[in-house]
Design an enzyme around this catalytic site. Structure first.
Site, PDB file in Angstrom:
ATOM      1  N   CYS A  68      -5.972  -3.234   7.824  1.00  0.00           N
ATOM      2  CA  CYS A  68      -7.162  -2.267   7.684  1.00  0.00           C
ATOM      3  C   CYS A  68      -8.801  -2.550   7.424  1.00  0.00           C
ATOM      4  CB  CYS A  68      -6.648  -0.981   7.009  1.00  0.00           C
ATOM      5  SG  CYS A  68      -6.574  -1.206   5.553  1.00  0.00           S
TER       6      CYS A  68
ATOM      7  N   CYS B  96       0.703  -1.507  -0.027  1.00  0.00           N
ATOM      8  CA  CYS B  96      -0.155   0.182   0.086  1.00  0.00           C
ATOM      9  C   CYS B  96       0.920   1.187   0.356  1.00  0.00           C
ATOM     10  CB  CYS B  96      -1.065   0.071   1.137  1.00  0.00           C
ATOM     11  SG  CYS B  96      -2.083   0.730   1.563  1.00  0.00           S
TER      12      CYS B  96
END
Length: 368
Positions: free
Chosen positions: A201, A105
């Site tokens: 997340c 990410c």
């Protein structure tokens, strides 16, 4: 725009770290623009929760930006997040590897795709709330550990290229978490005591198996057989995706000593179990290596360094030999437990990141 005042695009997750980073950058006389990435797909099972991929994060970030007097935007990266991070996460488990989505990410989205937004807004830098130090020198940027050893996140930034590091700011690197929270309290920010997320997340409750079942569907799991290291058949399993190296829970019983997963063979969908001693490893290879300009091995010669084989690993001394095709061999001076394919091995010289790569799988332990 005042050209003497550099503009920074700040990634705001709605947490205390990126919030204080915004304040510090503003105090350093940067022109700060807050941006929160909307990364939850409409069917994301965690999108309603207080996650960095959820709507509450957007609301918190917007509130902080208002309190700091900086503009705030939301950019929709849901499709890219699905393709670059979530699909990678699932495919790595299907290949018998344990993924590290945070590294991906950072490289592909936060310091990758977000640059198009930064340029459109006339920004000179992208900033985040990572606990790491990026030193900007005349000809290069040097990545160093953050001063708070409990929070250091340089491991997650190892794959950033020079062009990304030269355009990055990490204002929290020289500070500790208590200092950050104290600043937030002094500013009256509502996120001052917001609990840090200890999870991936997009994986609620850290239950990656439930997430894979939801994302892939049961029919996409690669079922197979369980063997011990001597080639004895132990039982069957419901999917190689449900196992990681070093795992003990969820294995068939009937052994006088604890069993651990010591190998995952994606070619045969075999799960191999053994004793704790079978988890010990002193040599492995890494691929897709990203060398930083400060790396002692830049000329191809072997060198000694400290190697972290996972984020929460303290690091251990090893000899690193750069190889062709962005590979390297790592020989650990003290064997380590559960060197896991798919995880990043990050190489340090003291506090400085020399580079790193992705741990490759060894040859199959059971070939019968």
């Amino acid at each position: 725009m005042n050209k003497t005042k550099q503009r920074v695009l700040l990634g705001m997750s709605g947490g205390v770290d990126s919030s204080v980073a915004g304040y510090l950058l503003r105090e350093q006389d940067y022109d700060v623009i807050g941006v929160t990435m909307k990364v939850w797909p409409q069917d994301c099972i965690s999108r309603a929760e207080d996650k960095c991929c959820g709507p509450q994060a957007v609301a918190d970030a917007r509130g902080v930006a208002h309190a700091l007097g900086i503009p705030h935007y939301v950019v929709d990266e849901a499709d890219q997040f699905e393709r670059v991070v979530i699909d990678y996460f699932a495919s790595e488990y299907q290949a018998g590897r344990t993924p590290n989505p945070c590294v991906m990410c950072n490289e592909k989205l936060k310091f990758g795709n977000l640059w198009s937004k930064a340029r459109a807004l006339g920004c000179d830098y992208i900033a985040t709330g990572h606990y790491a130090i990026i030193e900007h020198r005349d000809d290069r940027a040097v990545l160093r550990k953050g001063v708070d050893p409990r929070k250091d996140q340089s491991y997650f930034l190892f794959s950033l290229r020079q062009r990304q590091l030269r355009g990055a700011l990490t204002p929290l690197g020289t500070m500790t978490k208590p200092q950050i929270r104290e600043i937030a309290r002094s500013l009256g920010l509502k996120v001052a005591d917001k609990i840090d997320s200890q999870e991936i997340c997009f994986v609620p409750g850290n239950d990656y198996k439930a997430f894979l079942r939801s994302h892939l569907g049961e029919n996409e799991f690669h079922r197979g057989e369980i063997y011990d290291v001597d080639g004895n058949f132990i039982g069957e399993h419901d999917g190689i995706e449900l196992f990681t190296i070093g795992q003990r829970k969820g294995l068939p019983g009937g052994s006088p000593r604890p069993r651990y997963v010591v190998d995952l063979d994606p070619a045969t969908n075999r799960v191999v179990v053994g004793d704790a001693d079978d988890l010990i490893c002193d040599e492995f290879e890494i691929d897709r290596v990203n060398w930083h300009p400060v790396a002692a091995g830049g000329d191809g010669g072997l060198f000694e360094a400290t190697v972290k084989i996972r984020y929460n690993h303290p690091g251990t001394v090893g000899t690193v030999t750069p190889l062709e095709n962005d590979h390297a061999r790592v020989r650990l001076h003290e064997p380590q437990r559960a060197v896991t394919p798919g995880q990043a091995a990050v190489i340090y010289d003291g506090q400085v990141v020399l580079g790193g790569g992705w741990i490759c799988r060894r040859e199959a332990l059971v070939t019968a």
